[in-house]
Scaffold this active site. Structure first.
Site, PDB file in Angstrom:
ATOM      1  N   HIS A 203       0.795  -1.233   0.000  1.00 39.65           N
ATOM      2  CA  HIS A 203       0.000   0.000   0.000  1.00 39.65           C
ATOM      3  C   HIS A 203       0.824   1.280   0.000  1.00 39.65           C
ATOM      4  O   HIS A 203       0.274   2.370  -0.110  1.00 39.65           O
ATOM      5  CB  HIS A 203      -0.936   0.043   1.209  1.00 39.65           C
ATOM      6  CG  HIS A 203      -0.224   0.361   2.491  1.00 39.65           C
ATOM      7  ND1 HIS A 203       0.420  -0.581   3.229  1.00 39.65           N
ATOM      8  CD2 HIS A 203      -0.034   1.531   3.140  1.00 39.65           C
ATOM      9  CE1 HIS A 203       0.969  -0.020   4.285  1.00 39.65           C
ATOM     10  NE2 HIS A 203       0.717   1.261   4.261  1.00 39.65           N
TER      11      HIS A 203
HETATM   12  C1  UD1 Z   1      -2.105   5.975   5.095  1.00 43.47           C
HETATM   13  C2  UD1 Z   1      -0.829   6.585   5.659  1.00 43.47           C
HETATM   14  C3  UD1 Z   1       0.270   5.539   5.662  1.00 43.47           C
HETATM   15  C4  UD1 Z   1      -0.164   4.268   6.371  1.00 43.47           C
HETATM   16  C5  UD1 Z   1      -1.486   3.777   5.792  1.00 43.47           C
HETATM   17  C6  UD1 Z   1      -1.994   2.599   6.599  1.00 43.47           C
HETATM   18  C7  UD1 Z   1      -0.468   8.981   5.239  1.00 43.47           C
HETATM   19  C8  UD1 Z   1       0.239   9.979   4.396  1.00 43.47           C
HETATM   20  N1  UD1 Z   1      -0.381   7.697   4.849  1.00 43.47           N
HETATM   21  O1  UD1 Z   1      -1.852   5.625   3.749  1.00 43.47           O
HETATM   22  O2  UD1 Z   1       1.407   6.047   6.330  1.00 43.47           O
HETATM   23  O3  UD1 Z   1       0.823   3.294   6.223  1.00 43.47           O
HETATM   24  O4  UD1 Z   1      -2.457   4.823   5.845  1.00 43.47           O
HETATM   25  O5  UD1 Z   1      -2.900   1.832   5.884  1.00 43.47           O
HETATM   26  O6  UD1 Z   1      -1.083   9.344   6.203  1.00 43.47           O
HETATM   27  N2  UD1 Z   1      -9.023   4.700   0.601  1.00 43.47           N
HETATM   28  C9  UD1 Z   1     -10.277   4.141   0.500  1.00 43.47           C
HETATM   29  N3  UD1 Z   1     -10.929   3.855   1.670  1.00 43.47           N
HETATM   30  C10 UD1 Z   1     -10.423   4.103   2.899  1.00 43.47           C
HETATM   31  C11 UD1 Z   1      -9.155   4.688   2.971  1.00 43.47           C
HETATM   32  C12 UD1 Z   1      -8.461   4.991   1.811  1.00 43.47           C
HETATM   33  O7  UD1 Z   1     -10.785   3.894  -0.596  1.00 43.47           O
HETATM   34  O8  UD1 Z   1     -11.093   3.816   3.898  1.00 43.47           O
HETATM   35  C13 UD1 Z   1      -8.276   4.960  -0.668  1.00 43.47           C
HETATM   36  C14 UD1 Z   1      -8.585   6.307  -1.315  1.00 43.47           C
HETATM   37  O9  UD1 Z   1      -8.520   6.118  -2.695  1.00 43.47           O
HETATM   38  C15 UD1 Z   1      -7.425   7.156  -0.867  1.00 43.47           C
HETATM   39  C16 UD1 Z   1      -6.274   6.164  -0.816  1.00 43.47           C
HETATM   40  O10 UD1 Z   1      -6.881   4.952  -0.372  1.00 43.47           O
HETATM   41  O11 UD1 Z   1      -7.159   8.222  -1.752  1.00 43.47           O
HETATM   42  C17 UD1 Z   1      -5.170   6.558   0.125  1.00 43.47           C
HETATM   43  O12 UD1 Z   1      -5.647   6.796   1.448  1.00 43.47           O
HETATM   44  P1  UD1 Z   1      -4.798   7.709   2.483  1.00 43.47           P
HETATM   45  O13 UD1 Z   1      -5.420   7.666   3.811  1.00 43.47           O
HETATM   46  O14 UD1 Z   1      -4.550   9.049   1.866  1.00 43.47           O
HETATM   47  O15 UD1 Z   1      -3.401   7.012   2.512  1.00 43.47           O
HETATM   48  P2  UD1 Z   1      -3.019   5.487   2.708  1.00 43.47           P
HETATM   49  O16 UD1 Z   1      -2.373   5.033   1.455  1.00 43.47           O
HETATM   50  O17 UD1 Z   1      -4.144   4.715   3.251  1.00 43.47           O
HETATM   51  N1  UDP Z   2      -3.924  -5.294   8.776  1.00 42.20           N
HETATM   52  C1  UDP Z   2      -5.203  -5.827   8.923  1.00 42.20           C
HETATM   53  N2  UDP Z   2      -5.866  -6.229   7.796  1.00 42.20           N
HETATM   54  C2  UDP Z   2      -5.328  -6.144   6.540  1.00 42.20           C
HETATM   55  C3  UDP Z   2      -4.015  -5.615   6.420  1.00 42.20           C
HETATM   56  C4  UDP Z   2      -3.349  -5.180   7.560  1.00 42.20           C
HETATM   57  O1  UDP Z   2      -5.716  -5.942  10.045  1.00 42.20           O
HETATM   58  O2  UDP Z   2      -5.989  -6.520   5.579  1.00 42.20           O
HETATM   59  C5  UDP Z   2      -3.213  -4.844  10.000  1.00 42.20           C
HETATM   60  C6  UDP Z   2      -1.880  -5.507  10.215  1.00 42.20           C
HETATM   61  O3  UDP Z   2      -2.037  -6.725  10.909  1.00 42.20           O
HETATM   62  C7  UDP Z   2      -1.137  -4.458  11.024  1.00 42.20           C
HETATM   63  C8  UDP Z   2      -1.678  -3.148  10.480  1.00 42.20           C
HETATM   64  O4  UDP Z   2      -2.911  -3.475   9.839  1.00 42.20           O
HETATM   65  O5  UDP Z   2      -1.468  -4.552  12.401  1.00 42.20           O
HETATM   66  C9  UDP Z   2      -0.732  -2.556   9.500  1.00 42.20           C
HETATM   67  O6  UDP Z   2      -1.340  -1.512   8.858  1.00 42.20           O
HETATM   68  P1  UDP Z   2      -0.933  -1.025   7.391  1.00 42.20           P
HETATM   69  O7  UDP Z   2      -0.173  -2.078   6.705  1.00 42.20           O
HETATM   70  O8  UDP Z   2      -2.167  -0.510   6.758  1.00 42.20           O
HETATM   71  O9  UDP Z   2      -0.034   0.268   7.703  1.00 42.20           O
HETATM   72  P2  UDP Z   2       1.478   0.520   8.169  1.00 42.20           P
HETATM   73  O10 UDP Z   2       1.772  -0.342   9.324  1.00 42.20           O
HETATM   74  O11 UDP Z   2       2.351   0.246   6.975  1.00 42.20           O
HETATM   75  O12 UDP Z   2       1.487   1.967   8.490  1.00 42.20           O
END
Ligand code: UD1
Ligand code: UDP
Length: 352
Positions: A203
């Site tokens: 992601h």
């Molecule tokens: C965010 C964090 C990242 C973290 C990740 C955990 C920032 C800059 N990034 O990244 O550090 O590792 O969360 O998962 O804060 N979207 C949906 N539904 C949701 C959420 C997101 O469709 O419920 C999609 C949207 O298209 C959105 C994209 O995901 O534009 C990115 O979401 P965003 O929260 O901006 O960043 P993440 O990639 O989730």
């Molecule tokens: N996780 C989850 N379901 C999923 C993918 C990840 O519960 O489908 C959990 C995972 O076990 C961990 C956390 O989400 O505890 C990690 O989050 P993510 O990978 O979104 O973000 P990051 O840690 O890279 O910021």
């Protein structure tokens, strides 16, 4: 003390579960959910499964550019803080929700408490690196999960208010592992019991937002015969659709919706290897002693690299395939505390 906790993204819900439980024994906590993650399987499922108290405020910010998302969060968090006047603001990790909470607290002279302080990838192109540096530099108490994190802070002349409390994600794993075994049926549901499979998560913006990198990742997966189970983050799903890649072209690939934490634990425990670019998943692989391949150029969790428990491969197709096929036999150590990080955090914040 009256603590205002800022949450917004999936890993923050998981980290907050043990901390809220410990905090609420002696203090008042109110939770702000920024709405950064909003799909039911990216947010609600964690509150329900992990019994995280319902947010007191839901900001409904949703997805947007960094400036708009962070700015909108700040405007709304500021209103709450001015009204509520908490004794401290608690933030987790390195997302835009973290930064928004930290900046509001610092500007209103409310002490900021940062859980998972001191992590560095030394890659300022990552939005997370900017969020971490900024948050650490305005925090009053910095709860580091490892000695490496303490040393990173020292290198930036941050020593005041810093403590190594261990990792709250380890607390969460210890608390939920048995529960996952009892409650989750994902291995049966996906017919994975006794099967060899790889667990995939992707992601990171630096991977998903680069068409060539995503093409290399998919091409690498196509060269591996083992079944690959991939709970796909919505960001990645949208990007793959945008690039027009056909996932059915990749052999032995099972794409599923993002799963809840208990299902995720079972997948991590059951997998032969984990292939990821997630921060939290790299660590959980280590906790469960499942070898990990990390598709990033750097990791903040450098301890996990010892003995090839975790192999860094970037997005080089050949390196990904080689690392997946490599037999490793790492020695796992207790590097992330003793599962009492949440209690230690509460003790430390009482000194404030
Ligand atoms: C965010 C964090 C990242 C973290 C990740 C955990 C920032 C800059 N990034 O990244 O550090 O590792 O969360 O998962 O804060 N979207 C949906 N539904 C949701 C959420 C997101 O469709 O419920 C999609 C949207 O298209 C959105 C994209 O995901 O534009 C990115 O979401 P965003 O929260 O901006 O960043 P993440 O990639 O989730
Ligand atoms: N996780 C989850 N379901 C999923 C993918 C990840 O519960 O489908 C959990 C995972 O076990 C961990 C956390 O989400 O505890 C990690 O989050 P993510 O990978 O979104 O973000 P990051 O840690 O890279 O910021």
């Amino acid at each position: 003390m009256n603590i205002l906790t800022i949450l917004g993204a999936r890993p923050q819900f998981i980290k907050a579960a043990p901390v809220s439980r410990a905090l609420r024994q002696h203090h008042n906590e109110k939770i702000v959910h920024t709405g950064q993650h909003y799909d039911a399987n990216m947010s609600d499922i964690f509150f329900e499964e992990l019994e995280i108290p319902k947010p007191d405020y839901h900001l409904g910010i949703g997805s947007a550019s960094h400036g708009k998302q962070t700015g909108d969060m700040m405007t709304k968090i500021e209103e709450i803080v001015l009204e509520d006047r908490p004794d401290a603001i608690l933030v987790y990790g390195d997302t835009n929700s973290t930064l928004a909470g930290a900046l509001v607290g610092a500007k209103l002279h409310i002490p900021v408490l940062h859980i998972e302080a001191g992590l560095r990838s030394f890659n300022k192109k990552m939005p997370e690196e900017i969020n971490r540096i900024m948050t650490d530099h305005v925090s009053a108490l910095l709860f580091a999960p490892t000695e490496t994190a303490i040393n990173n802070l020292k290198d930036e002349n941050i020593t005041k208010g810093v403590s190594n409390v261990g990792d709250v994600m380890y607390d969460a794993v210890l608390y939920n592992r048995e529960l996952a075994e009892k409650k989750s049926s994902i291995l049966q549901d996906l017919s994975l019991e006794g099967e060899d499979f790889l667990l995939i998560t992707v992601h990171r913006a630096e991977n998903t937002d680069d068409r060539e990198k995503m093409a290399a990742i998919l091409s690498a997966f196509n060269q591996v015969d083992t079944l690959k189970v991939w709970p796909m983050h919505p960001r990645t799903k949208h990007k793959i659709e945008e690039y027009g890649f056909n996932l059915s072209d990749v052999k032995n690939l099972k794409i599923i919706e993002p799963v809840g934490y208990l299902d995720m634990i079972q997948l991590e425990v059951g997998a032969e290897k984990i292939v990821t670019d997630s921060g939290g998943v790299q660590k959980e692989a280590y906790f469960f002693e499942t070898p990990c391949v990390t598709m990033r150029e750097q990791t903040e969790w450098v301890e996990t690299l010892e003995g090839e428990a975790n192999i860094l491969v970037g997005t080089d197709e050949e390196k990904i395939v080689q690392a997946i096929n490599k037999t490793v036999s790492p020695q796992y150590k207790e590097l992330f505390g003793n599962g009492q990080a949440a209690e230690k955090i509460v003790e430390e914040l009482e000194k404030l």
